[in-house]
Design a protein around this motif. Structure first.
Motif, PDB file in Angstrom:
ATOM      1  N   HIS B   5      -5.737   6.499 -11.498  1.00 50.68           N
ATOM      2  CA  HIS B   5      -4.364   6.993 -11.503  1.00 50.68           C
ATOM      3  C   HIS B   5      -3.445   5.911 -10.970  1.00 50.68           C
ATOM      4  O   HIS B   5      -3.692   5.357  -9.893  1.00 50.68           O
ATOM      5  N   GLN B   6      -2.410   5.601 -11.731  1.00 48.07           N
ATOM      6  CA  GLN B   6      -1.439   4.608 -11.292  1.00 48.07           C
ATOM      7  C   GLN B   6      -0.105   5.284 -11.008  1.00 48.07           C
ATOM      8  O   GLN B   6       0.300   6.203 -11.719  1.00 48.07           O
ATOM      9  N   TRP B   7       0.574   4.741 -10.017  1.00 42.17           N
ATOM     10  CA  TRP B   7       1.905   5.274  -9.715  1.00 42.17           C
ATOM     11  C   TRP B   7       2.842   4.155  -9.283  1.00 42.17           C
ATOM     12  O   TRP B   7       2.389   3.142  -8.759  1.00 42.17           O
ATOM     13  N   PRO B   8       4.145   4.294  -9.566  1.00 36.18           N
ATOM     14  CA  PRO B   8       4.751   5.294 -10.444  1.00 36.18           C
ATOM     15  C   PRO B   8       4.489   4.951 -11.909  1.00 36.18           C
ATOM     16  O   PRO B   8       3.938   3.900 -12.213  1.00 36.18           O
ATOM     17  N   VAL B   9       4.908   5.809 -12.782  1.00 32.08           N
ATOM     18  CA  VAL B   9       4.749   5.555 -14.210  1.00 32.08           C
ATOM     19  C   VAL B   9       5.720   4.479 -14.652  1.00 32.08           C
ATOM     20  O   VAL B   9       5.403   3.626 -15.485  1.00 32.08           O
ATOM     21  N   ALA B  10       6.922   4.502 -14.079  1.00 29.57           N
ATOM     22  CA  ALA B  10       7.945   3.514 -14.420  1.00 29.57           C
ATOM     23  C   ALA B  10       8.870   3.309 -13.235  1.00 29.57           C
ATOM     24  O   ALA B  10       9.049   4.212 -12.414  1.00 29.57           O
ATOM     25  N   GLU B  11       9.429   2.108 -13.170  1.00 36.19           N
ATOM     26  CA  GLU B  11      10.379   1.766 -12.109  1.00 36.19           C
ATOM     27  C   GLU B  11      11.481   0.892 -12.679  1.00 36.19           C
ATOM     28  O   GLU B  11      11.200  -0.009 -13.482  1.00 36.19           O
TER      29      GLU B  11
END
Lengths: 114, 113
Positions: B5-11
């Motif tokens: 799981h990666q976070w955030p999806v977008a920045e």
């Protein structure tokens, strides 16, 4: 110096045709060659891989042909489907060591038209 | 089954601002962990790898740093973003020492303005 080179940035085929994606490499020490498939907005996923001791690897509609002497390989996608439309990365590495340091090509964007 | 799981999806961030991206691996103890960067429409460049907690090796210098505070967590950060940091950041893991197959997360899209 580009160690892994994919000859086409993009390729378009019709549904049902065989798509052929080509790749060549510089480093004779490379002995593991995976192909990764990436859909837009997603991470790449391993599709199929071959080791340099083999000259062919088949998995369903996907086949890798490998030529060690010429330092090139190709991915054949038989009976291409619109769902195969994606970017395909050829990669290479030297086995062993703690770092799975894959060297990636620039990718070939495949479009399958119906 | 293992999940990443990666976070955030977008920045979307301003030049000069700090950044922290993360990823977590579940279902695999002591994985090898990697950070990759992908320019829009470009190839994948390995940035860092880690084979154990607290140990991170840098592969390229891009004014970024990485840390592995827990066995299942990998963090990518910088104090000051550059325009050139824009792109797609991918966390990946492999099973064992020398195992070449990489399993990628779904990535974080970073836009630096």
């Amino acid at each position: 110096q580009q160690q892994v080179r994919q000859s086409s940035q993009s390729l378009t085929v019709w549904e049902g045709e065989t798509a052929i994606l080509n790749c060549s490499y510089e480093n004779s020490a490379f002995d593991y060659f995976p192909w990764y498939q990436q859909f837009p907005g997603e991470g790449p996923a391993l599709l199929i891989a071959i080791r340099s001791v083999s000259d062919k690897k088949e998995d369903g509609r996907f086949t890798i042909f490998f030529n060690k002497r010429e330092k090139n390989l190709s991915l054949h996608i038989k009976d291409s489907q619109p769902g195969d439309s994606a970017t395909y990365f050829c990669a290479a590495s030297v086995s062993g060591g703690s770092n799975a340091k894959l060297t990636f090509g620039k990718g070939t964007k495949l479009s399958v038209k119906s | 089954a293992q999940t990443i799981h990666q976070w955030p999806v977008a920045e979307i961030k301003a030049v000069g601002s700090p950044l922290s991206l993360g990823c977590t691996i579940k279902g695999k103890s002591s994985p090898n962990l990697y950070w990759y960067w992908q320019a829009t429409g470009g190839t994948l460049q390995q940035l860092f790898y880690s084979i154990t907690v607290g140990q991170v090796e840098s592969v390229v210098q891009l004014n970024l740093s990485a840390s592995r505070p827990k066995d299942d967590q990998f963090i990518l950060s910088t104090e000051k973003l550059l325009l050139s940091h824009s792109g797609f950041y991918l966390c990946a893991w492999s099973r064992d020492w020398g195992e070449e197959t990489l399993y990628f997360g779904s990535g974080t899209r970073l836009t630096v303005l």
